[in-house]
Design an enzyme around this catalytic site. Structure first.
Site: not given
Length: 262
Positions: A143, A178, A204, A240
């Site tokens: 990530e 993300d 996310q 998140e």
């Protein structure tokens, strides 16, 4: 719409951790993820998951000393054995929890480190972990994280992540994308999601600025959720974010998405 999961390290924090599984299910989430399971007994986690009827979709490999500020050890040449031990620990938890994805945090770049040595260590560790996890059907993810919220984090752009993935050369290494972090670092979220789709295994999200719930900032989440559906994204989309108030009050976006509202 994507299947939505709740990150229990950030949502429902008004409740004790093991009660957050049921809270997520009651709110309408089908899955859960969290940063780390290692402070909890496996049997307690399994019981909470089973009672809630949710799927455990993701957690991270051990990150080193989180309380001391470490954010992963995968790039550190003097921590290779610890990294490999952490893979085994994560594997035990993931196997018991039925979790089919593990995320590897790269770590903070040490001062005066040799960039080539860090890269070589990262690639070798990922190659090892991807092969080991692949033996039991668990995917390894990496990530990119923005360097405003996490100064010095080694992996910070999608282009860098793809270059690392190419160097590893494993078919069991995927991108965890993300939306919040990549909006801070890169922007152009829809186009990048479309271009990176074959490499993405997990998404996310949080709004920017502030890392709060959808609808509090600059991103058009109804469009992005529908876009993920339109381009054929088949994975989880995990919330998140830091609720501006209580978690329950932050979930209007989820109700709208589940209802198919624009």
């Amino acid at each position: 719409m994507p299947r939505f999961a709740a990150n229990l390290s950030m949502l429902f924090t008004e409740r004790p951790f093991l009660e957050r599984f049921a809270a997520a299910a009651e709110a309408g989430f089908e899955g859960v993820e969290f940063l780390f399971p290692y402070d909890h007994e496996m049997a307690d986690l399994v019981a909470a998951r089973d009672a809630a009827g949710v799927e455990q979709v993701l957690h991270n490999l051990p990150p080193g000393d989180w309380e001391a500020g470490e954010r992963g050890i995968a790039i550190l040449p003097d921590r290779v054995e610890e990294f490999r031990d952490g893979v085994e620990t994560a594997l035990r938890y993931a196997s018991v929890l039925g979790c089919r994805q593990l995320n590897c945090l790269a770590g903070i770049t040490p001062e005066d480190a040799d960039p080539l040595e860090l890269e070589a260590t990262f690639v070798a560790n990922l190659r090892y972990a991807a092969e080991r996890l692949g033996e039991v059907g668990i995917r390894l993810l990496i990530e990119p994280i923005n360097t405003r919220d996490m100064p010095g984090f080694y992996l910070s752009t999608s282009a860098q992540a793809l270059a690392v993935m190419d160097a590893v050369g494993s078919d069991n290494l995927f991108l965890q994308y993300d939306i919040y972090h990549m909006q801070v670092m890169e922007g152009d979220i829809a186009a990048r999601l479309g271009a990176l789709l074959p490499r993405i295994a997990h998404v996310q999200f949080a709004d920017t600025p502030g890392r709060h719930e959808p609808g509090t900032g600059e991103l058009n989440f109804p469009f992005l959720f529908a876009y993920l559906d339109r381009i054929g994204y088949a994975g989880w989309a995990s919330a998140e974010y830091r609720p501006r108030g209580g978690t329950d009050e932050s979930l209007a976006w989820l109700a709208a998405a589940r209802a198919g509202s624009p």
